[in-house]
Design a protein around this motif. Structure first.
Motif, PDB file in Angstrom:
ATOM      1  N   GLY A  88       0.819  -1.191   0.000  1.00 13.38           N
ATOM      2  CA  GLY A  88       0.000   0.000   0.000  1.00 13.38           C
ATOM      3  C   GLY A  88       0.855   1.244   0.000  1.00 13.38           C
ATOM      4  N   SER A  89       0.258   2.395   0.323  1.00 15.65           N
ATOM      5  CA  SER A  89       0.990   3.657   0.301  1.00 15.65           C
ATOM      6  C   SER A  89       0.581   4.524   1.476  1.00 15.65           C
ATOM      7  N   TYR A  90       1.523   5.440   1.847  1.00 12.84           N
ATOM      8  CA  TYR A  90       1.289   6.359   2.957  1.00 12.84           C
ATOM      9  C   TYR A  90       1.920   7.697   2.629  1.00 12.84           C
ATOM     10  N   ASP A  91       1.166   8.779   2.818  1.00 13.18           N
ATOM     11  CA  ASP A  91       1.643  10.130   2.560  1.00 13.18           C
ATOM     12  C   ASP A  91       1.780  10.838   3.904  1.00 13.18           C
ATOM     13  N   ALA A  92       3.009  11.074   4.363  1.00 13.96           N
ATOM     14  CA  ALA A  92       3.229  11.690   5.665  1.00 13.96           C
ATOM     15  C   ALA A  92       2.789  13.143   5.692  1.00 13.96           C
ATOM     16  N   GLU A  93       2.712  13.793   4.528  1.00 12.17           N
ATOM     17  CA  GLU A  93       2.307  15.200   4.490  1.00 12.17           C
ATOM     18  C   GLU A  93       0.813  15.346   4.740  1.00 12.17           C
ATOM     19  N   THR A  94       0.014  14.491   4.141  1.00 13.75           N
ATOM     20  CA  THR A  94      -1.447  14.606   4.258  1.00 13.75           C
ATOM     21  C   THR A  94      -2.058  13.570   5.191  1.00 13.75           C
ATOM     22  N   GLY A  95      -1.297  12.549   5.533  1.00 14.47           N
ATOM     23  CA  GLY A  95      -1.848  11.451   6.324  1.00 14.47           C
ATOM     24  C   GLY A  95      -2.644  10.459   5.504  1.00 14.47           C
ATOM     25  N   GLU A  96      -2.732  10.674   4.182  1.00 22.06           N
ATOM     26  CA  GLU A  96      -3.515   9.764   3.346  1.00 22.06           C
ATOM     27  C   GLU A  96      -2.859   8.393   3.329  1.00 22.06           C
ATOM     28  N   THR A  97      -3.671   7.376   3.597  1.00 20.04           N
ATOM     29  CA  THR A  97      -3.165   6.018   3.773  1.00 20.04           C
ATOM     30  C   THR A  97      -4.019   5.040   2.996  1.00 20.04           C
ATOM     31  N   ASN A  98      -3.375   4.083   2.355  1.00 20.93           N
ATOM     32  CA  ASN A  98      -4.053   2.936   1.761  1.00 20.93           C
ATOM     33  C   ASN A  98      -3.203   1.710   2.104  1.00 20.93           C
ATOM     34  N   ALA A  99      -3.448   1.160   3.289  1.00 26.15           N
ATOM     35  CA  ALA A  99      -2.642   0.056   3.807  1.00 26.15           C
ATOM     36  C   ALA A  99      -3.375  -1.259   3.589  1.00 26.15           C
ATOM     37  N   THR A 100      -2.765  -2.151   2.815  1.00 28.18           N
ATOM     38  CA  THR A 100      -3.408  -3.423   2.496  1.00 28.18           C
ATOM     39  C   THR A 100      -2.806  -4.542   3.341  1.00 28.18           C
ATOM     40  N   THR A 117     -16.740 -15.834   4.830  1.00 28.13           N
ATOM     41  CA  THR A 117     -15.326 -15.674   4.557  1.00 28.13           C
ATOM     42  C   THR A 117     -14.978 -14.190   4.534  1.00 28.13           C
ATOM     43  N   LEU A 118     -13.982 -13.826   5.310  1.00 27.41           N
ATOM     44  CA  LEU A 118     -13.470 -12.461   5.381  1.00 27.41           C
ATOM     45  C   LEU A 118     -12.021 -12.485   4.935  1.00 27.41           C
ATOM     46  N   ALA A 119     -11.638 -11.602   4.003  1.00 27.95           N
ATOM     47  CA  ALA A 119     -10.270 -11.639   3.496  1.00 27.95           C
ATOM     48  C   ALA A 119      -9.807 -10.251   3.091  1.00 27.95           C
ATOM     49  N   ASN A 120      -8.473 -10.092   3.082  1.00 27.53           N
ATOM     50  CA  ASN A 120      -7.792  -8.943   2.483  1.00 27.53           C
ATOM     51  C   ASN A 120      -8.276  -7.604   3.023  1.00 27.53           C
ATOM     52  N   PRO A 121      -8.225  -7.376   4.329  1.00 30.67           N
ATOM     53  CA  PRO A 121      -8.655  -6.076   4.849  1.00 30.67           C
ATOM     54  C   PRO A 121      -7.735  -4.949   4.386  1.00 30.67           C
ATOM     55  N   THR A 122      -8.292  -3.760   4.248  1.00 30.73           N
ATOM     56  CA  THR A 122      -7.540  -2.572   3.847  1.00 30.73           C
ATOM     57  C   THR A 122      -7.928  -1.406   4.740  1.00 30.73           C
ATOM     58  N   VAL A 123      -6.933  -0.751   5.327  1.00 32.61           N
ATOM     59  CA  VAL A 123      -7.169   0.488   6.059  1.00 32.61           C
ATOM     60  C   VAL A 123      -6.938   1.642   5.102  1.00 32.61           C
ATOM     61  N   ALA A 124      -7.958   2.484   4.947  1.00 35.97           N
ATOM     62  CA  ALA A 124      -7.849   3.652   4.071  1.00 35.97           C
ATOM     63  C   ALA A 124      -8.119   4.906   4.883  1.00 35.97           C
ATOM     64  N   VAL A 125      -7.202   5.867   4.790  1.00 38.06           N
ATOM     65  CA  VAL A 125      -7.343   7.143   5.484  1.00 38.06           C
ATOM     66  C   VAL A 125      -7.241   8.251   4.458  1.00 38.06           C
ATOM     67  N   SER A 126      -8.226   9.135   4.431  1.00 42.78           N
ATOM     68  CA  SER A 126      -8.213  10.241   3.472  1.00 42.78           C
ATOM     69  C   SER A 126      -9.052  11.379   4.021  1.00 42.78           C
ATOM     70  N   GLY A 127      -8.490  12.575   4.001  1.00 41.85           N
ATOM     71  CA  GLY A 127      -9.236  13.742   4.444  1.00 41.85           C
ATOM     72  C   GLY A 127      -9.678  13.655   5.884  1.00 41.85           C
ATOM     73  N   GLY A 128      -8.916  12.977   6.729  1.00 39.89           N
ATOM     74  CA  GLY A 128      -9.269  12.863   8.134  1.00 39.89           C
ATOM     75  C   GLY A 128     -10.246  11.758   8.458  1.00 39.89           C
ATOM     76  N   ALA A 129     -10.746  11.036   7.457  1.00 41.70           N
ATOM     77  CA  ALA A 129     -11.665   9.921   7.683  1.00 41.70           C
ATOM     78  C   ALA A 129     -10.929   8.609   7.476  1.00 41.70           C
ATOM     79  N   ALA A 130     -11.176   7.652   8.377  1.00 42.20           N
ATOM     80  CA  ALA A 130     -10.517   6.345   8.283  1.00 42.20           C
ATOM     81  C   ALA A 130     -11.567   5.259   8.152  1.00 42.20           C
ATOM     82  N   VAL A 131     -11.349   4.340   7.227  1.00 43.96           N
ATOM     83  CA  VAL A 131     -12.245   3.201   7.062  1.00 43.96           C
ATOM     84  C   VAL A 131     -11.421   1.950   6.900  1.00 43.96           C
ATOM     85  N   LEU A 132     -12.056   0.826   7.141  1.00 42.59           N
ATOM     86  CA  LEU A 132     -11.424  -0.451   6.832  1.00 42.59           C
ATOM     87  C   LEU A 132     -12.339  -1.235   5.911  1.00 42.59           C
TER      88      LEU A 132
END
Length: 502
Positions: A88-100, A117-132
């Motif tokens: 995934g990717s992480y931007d330290a300037e904006t905090g934008e995250t797409n962690a797989t 069946t649950l598989a392949n979770p992803t944490v996504a952070v953008s604009g101050g909002a975080a979801v998985l």
């Protein structure tokens, strides 16, 4: 780098249950100095258990095994699950995250007709909002299939300092989770939107640029602490020993208040940790790599320096770190919640109880015996006896109504002697079987009387229950009356009476 994902899930079916993955919305704090562009995530992990009560429920079933982890995922000692980073990717300037993260967890309960069946979770952070997000499939023998890929199925509740964004990555610890409307739909309403799920912890690190890592704190114990007093161990990492002219940090315990860095009078205990300190009861040393280890003596109730009573069993209290000497630097802030055990001899606790009522239960008929012998009778007279009791159980849960009808064949004796079936009549009776469980009782109605001569040669109702009130268990019976014609040949006659439930 190119992010990888665990292998695609096979298509499955179902429309029932509930697994969720999480998300949230609040501003991230403690952002590190800006970086020019997003960096590739090279390591990390995600730990989460979906919902403890659901794991307990599935574990009691007949799956083989009930819960299994594969493709890199593993089951932790406390029953939660660990998923390894796949990039995934992480931007330290904006905090934008797409962690797989990779791995698969399967919940199986064949007796209750589902596999999830649950598989392949992803944490996504953008604009101050975080979801998985995650891939979720449900398989069932009773319902249509559900198959969603990277659905946002839950929300995270973040707080000041959690998650923590640093120069080399981002860390979220014990983030509260609730099921989203999309998650509730994905799992066919087994849990409703807003349902509380297990907390989630994740971290995602990049190769970095030589800057200190994000501050992180581990407290042992952090739950079930003795309210009368205990010494807790605090381990920190990722702090900057040179920040603010090497002033160091304060490690404190107490409630979270506005401008906590200048309002320390509300705190119960504080230690000063810096690279220049020697360990004492009030001080400890920060290592050159930004790590430290210290202890704090705490209790649930105390009087602060303003003379106010503080009760940490009522007000949430934290182990708090912040830059020393009233500094405005907030990059060293962390907040680790501490919970206390219930006081001996009192207190209260609550538990949410989950249960699944399976659809399509049975509508059944049972009879107390297979034969009835009527008393001997002379020509031109009537003989009577009791029909073996019939029990109807309507467990379908639909209140759709039912009817139980009977029809007799002709009475036949040796030498081809016959008494017509219509000579058998009945007087039906019906009653509701008492049910100790609380609920609306059903009703049952006996069929009409059929007299000998106009009797059971055609199908006639023994008992019926109308739609809207047919659920429950009922007993139906009848007095049988056989009229023997004057012309009947003497002998032993038999006939078959058939009861049909529909």
């Amino acid at each position: 780098m190119t992010s990888s994902r665990a292998g695609a899930l096979g298509r499955r079916s179902a429309s029932w249950a509930a697994v969720a993955v999480l998300g949230a919305a609040t501003a991230l704090v403690g952002a590190s100095p800006a970086m020019a562009a997003p960096a590739d995530i090279t390591e990390g992990s995600l730990n989460w258990g979906f919902k403890a009560s659901f794991r307990t429920y599935v574990s009691s079933g007949n799956g083989n095994p009930p819960i299994a982890a594969s493709d890199g995922a593993s089951i932790n000692a406390d029953g939660t699950f660990a998923f390894p980073s796949t990039g995934g990717s992480y931007d330290a300037e904006t905090g934008e995250t797409n962690a797989t993260y990779g791995g698969t967890v399967v919940f199986s309960y064949p007796a209750h007709m589902f596999t999830i069946t649950l598989a392949n979770p992803t944490v996504a952070v953008s604009g101050g909002a975080a979801v998985l997000k995650a891939d979720v499939e449900l398989e069932s023998t009773a319902f249509p299939p559900v198959d969603v890929t990277q659905a946002t199925i839950a929300d995270l509740t973040t707080a000041s300092g959690n998650p923590v964004a640093g120069a080399d990555g981002i860390t979220g610890t014990g983030l509260a989770a609730t099921l989203t409307a999309e998650g509730a739909a994905a799992f066919a309403g087994f849990y409703g939107a807003g349902e509380t799920l297990d907390p989630l912890t994740f971290d995602a690190a990049t190769s970095g640029g030589g800057e200190p890592g994000a501050p992180a704190v581990t407290v042992t114990p952090s739950t079930g602490v003795d309210p009368d007093g205990a010494t807790i161990a605090v381990i920190g990492s990722g702090f900057d020993p040179e920040a603010n002219n090497a002033a160091g940090i304060y490690v404190s315990f107490g409630p979270k208040v506005d401008e906590h860095w200048t309002n320390a009078s509300v705190l119960q205990v504080t230690k000063w940790v810096s690279s220049t300190n020697e360990p004492t009861d009030a001080r400890d040393t920060m290592n050159a790599d930004g790590s430290f280890s210290t202890t704090l003596p705490i209790s649930a109730r105390y009087t602060d320096r303003n003379g106010n009573a503080v009760d940490c069993t009522v007000t949430q209290c934290y182990v708090i770190t912040f830059a020393a000497r009233g500094s405005a630097d907030r990059s060293q802030d962390t907040f680790t919640p501490i919970t206390f055990a219930a006081a001996a001899g009192g207190g209260s606790a609550s538990q949410q109880i989950a249960a699944t009522v399976l659809p399509g239960g049975p509508l059944t008929l049972s009879v107390a015996g297979s034969s009835v012998t009527l008393p001997a009778v002379a020509n031109g007279a009537v003989t009577s006896g009791a029909l073996n009791a019939a029990t109807v159980a309507d467990l379908r849960g639909s209140n759709a109504g039912w009817s139980l009808v009977g029809q007799s064949g002709d009475f036949v004796a040796a030498g081809d002697a016959v008494i017509a079936a219509n000579n058998l009549g009945w007087v039906p009776s019906a009653s509701v079987v008492d049910d100790p469980l609380v609920g609306a009782a059903g009703t049952v109605t006996p069929g009409a009387v059929a007299d000998p001569g106009a009797g059971l040669g055609t199908a006639r109702a023994l008992c019926t229950s109308a739609a809207g009130a047919s659920a429950g268990t009922f007993t139906c019976g009848a007095q049988l009356n056989l009229g023997v014609p004057a012309s009947a040949t003497p002998g032993d006659y038999t006939a078959t009476l058939t009861l049909t439930l529909s």
